[in-house]
Design an enzyme around this catalytic site. Structure first.
Site, short mmCIF file in Angstrom:
data_model
loop_
_atom_site.label_atom_id
_atom_site.label_comp_id
_atom_site.label_asym_id
_atom_site.label_seq_id
_atom_site.Cartn_x
_atom_site.Cartn_y
_atom_site.Cartn_z
N ALA A 12 78.35 30.42 82.97
CA ALA A 12 79.73 30.33 82.70
C ALA A 12 80.89 29.81 83.67
O ALA A 12 81.74 29.14 83.76
CB ALA A 12 80.56 31.49 82.11
N MET A 16 79.12 22.81 84.41
CA MET A 16 78.88 22.45 83.02
C MET A 16 79.26 23.86 82.26
O MET A 16 80.01 23.98 81.38
CB MET A 16 77.53 22.28 82.80
CG MET A 16 77.18 20.89 82.99
SD MET A 16 78.10 19.56 81.79
CE MET A 16 77.99 20.06 80.42
N GLU A 37 76.65 35.46 83.52
CA GLU A 37 76.18 34.98 84.63
C GLU A 37 75.31 35.69 85.60
O GLU A 37 74.92 37.05 85.34
CB GLU A 37 77.57 35.15 85.73
CG GLU A 37 78.17 33.67 85.64
CD GLU A 37 77.56 32.51 86.49
OE1 GLU A 37 76.50 32.92 87.14
OE2 GLU A 37 77.89 31.24 86.26
N GLY A 101 70.28 22.54 78.55
CA GLY A 101 70.51 21.38 79.20
C GLY A 101 69.99 21.46 80.57
O GLY A 101 70.30 20.22 81.23
N THR A 102 69.46 22.53 80.94
CA THR A 102 69.00 22.61 82.37
C THR A 102 67.99 21.66 82.42
O THR A 102 66.99 21.31 81.87
CB THR A 102 68.26 23.87 82.34
OG1 THR A 102 69.50 25.06 82.03
CG2 THR A 102 67.96 24.13 83.71
N GLY A 126 67.43 16.58 78.67
CA GLY A 126 67.89 16.40 79.95
C GLY A 126 69.13 15.64 79.94
O GLY A 126 70.01 15.48 80.96
N MET A 128 72.77 15.06 77.02
CA MET A 128 73.16 15.54 75.66
C MET A 128 73.85 14.34 74.99
O MET A 128 74.65 14.51 74.22
CB MET A 128 73.91 16.95 75.70
CG MET A 128 72.93 18.17 76.05
SD MET A 128 72.18 18.78 74.74
CE MET A 128 71.18 19.98 75.67
N HIS A 158 73.83 10.50 91.34
CA HIS A 158 74.66 11.71 90.94
C HIS A 158 75.36 12.36 92.13
O HIS A 158 75.16 12.00 93.13
CB HIS A 158 73.54 12.86 90.34
CG HIS A 158 73.16 12.51 88.80
ND1 HIS A 158 72.05 11.78 88.62
CD2 HIS A 158 73.41 13.18 87.78
CE1 HIS A 158 71.65 11.93 87.41
NE2 HIS A 158 72.78 12.70 86.78
N LYS A 162 73.81 18.06 93.27
CA LYS A 162 72.69 18.27 92.27
C LYS A 162 71.51 18.50 93.01
O LYS A 162 71.16 18.18 94.13
CB LYS A 162 72.47 16.86 91.28
CG LYS A 162 71.45 16.92 90.36
CD LYS A 162 71.51 15.86 89.62
CE LYS A 162 70.42 15.82 88.22
NZ LYS A 162 70.41 17.06 87.49
N THR A 169 67.49 12.90 82.95
CA THR A 169 67.85 11.79 81.90
C THR A 169 66.77 10.65 82.54
O THR A 169 66.21 9.93 81.58
CB THR A 169 69.18 11.18 82.50
OG1 THR A 169 70.07 12.13 82.21
CG2 THR A 169 69.62 10.04 81.52
#
Ligand SMILES: NC(=O)C1=CN([C@@H]2O[C@H](COP(=O)(O)OP(=O)(O)OC[C@H]3O[C@@H](n4cnc5c(N)ncnc54)[C@H](OP(=O)(O)O)[C@@H]3O)[C@@H](O)[C@H]2O)C=CC1
Ligand SMILES: O=C(O)C1=N[C@H](C(=O)O)C[C@H](O)C1
Length: 271
Positions: A12, A16, A37, A101-102, A126, A128, A158, A162, A169
């Site tokens: 959290a 993201m 967390e 989404g990881t 990868g 959304m 990115h 990252k 993606t």
């Protein structure tokens, strides 16, 4: 009126995670019921709203994922591969829809997620966003129409925080191009050339990663042949589009049978 599905957001305090918390709080179709967390994270044991610089929410950030998941109908998870593999097992125990989404998941991680999906709905992608998922379809179509005289290269950019490359993606786009060509990506993938690499191999798909500043996410698929190039490009300028896609997946998954799904299924773009 039926009860809104309850959502737990993992990670959290992350980029993201915070975006997801805000989007679930704004949603009139989902209800935020928990925030998870990592043990040792500063937010654990504190009120989520206060941690985010707002007013009290009554939700205390916890590191007890199973207890939180047991109160939820969906878990939205943009964290790290190790965390996501553990959450997949716990979300399956709680029979909660797990939206993943990881990125940066290894083949072994994917096998474990596959096992968890025997007991619960897992939606994993990868990326959304509608735009990227549509772009995978277009990429597959263009790759199917062209022969291996057209070299395929994928470039992704990115932000400098990252931790994985190629991006999730870029790999989705690579898989789509390989599928269009009727080859296995693992057989033709060239990642980040360096040094005396030799000439480009016909039929290979190249990946290149740029990291810098605060770039949200940019992807290009280049089809290059003698005298001409086709460039397909997607630019993301706001992370809320990823969060909104994840919320859509959490809702979509509520009445589905256990199994693994992706955003093409959610968006109705699947075969
Ligand atoms: N599919 C998509 O559309 C998108 C995917 N992503 C992916 O989402 C992931 C997260 O990205 P981003 O938000 O930028 O990264 P961040 O590093 O900002 O956030 C990750 C969060 O996960 C937390 N975390 C790590 N391990 C655990 C654990 N065991 N339990 C609970 N929380 C944990 C981290 O906590 P701590 O800081 O304490 O370690 C951190 O708060 C990446 O893999 C990224 O590629 C990102 C955007 C879109
Ligand atoms: O880490 C990010 O930020 C992003 N990760 C995803 C990826 O690896 O493709 C999606 C998006 O590009 C942002």
């Amino acid at each position: 009126m039926t009860e809104k599905p309850g959502v737990v957001v993992t990670g959290a305090s992350g980029r993201m995670g915070q975006m997801l918390v805000r989007e679930v709080q704004k949603s009139d179709r989902l209800k935020l019921v928990g925030a998870v967390e990592r043990s040792g994270n500063d937010w654990v044991g504190r009120d989520l709203g206060l941690c985010m610089g707002g007013t009290e929410t009554g939700i205390t950030v916890t590191d007890d994922a199973l207890e939180a998941f047991a109160r939820a109908q969906a878990v939205i998870d943009f964290t790290s591969p190790a965390a996501t593999v553990g959450f997949a097992e716990l979300a399956a125990q709680a029979r909660a829809v797990h939206v993943i989404g990881t990125t940066g998941l290894s083949d072994d991680d994917l096998r474990k997620i596959h096992v968890a999906a025997r007991h619960a709905v897992i939606v994993r992608a990868g990326n959304m966003s509608l735009g990227v998922n549509l772009l995978t379809r277009i990429t597959r179509q263009v790759a199917a129409a062209l022969d291996a005289d057209w070299d395929i290269e994928i470039i992704e950019s990115h932000h400098n925080q990252k931790v994985d490359a190629p991006s999730g993606t870029a790999l989705m786009l690579g898989e789509a191009a390989a599928e269009g060509r009727g080859v296995a990506l693992s057989e033709v993938s060239d990642r980040g050339r360096d040094g005396i690499t030799g000439k480009r191999e016909r039929g290979h798909i190249g990946f290149h990663a740029i990291r810098g500043g605060d770039v949200v996410g940019e992807h290009e698929v280049i089809f290059a042949t003698a005298g001409e190039r086709i460039v397909l490009k997607h630019l993301a300028s706001d992370r809320t589009l990823f969060a909104r896609g994840a919320l859509k997946a959490a809702l979509w998954g509520q009445d589905k049978a256990p199994g693994e799904y992706d955003m093409l299924d959610v968006l109705g773009l699947g075969d």
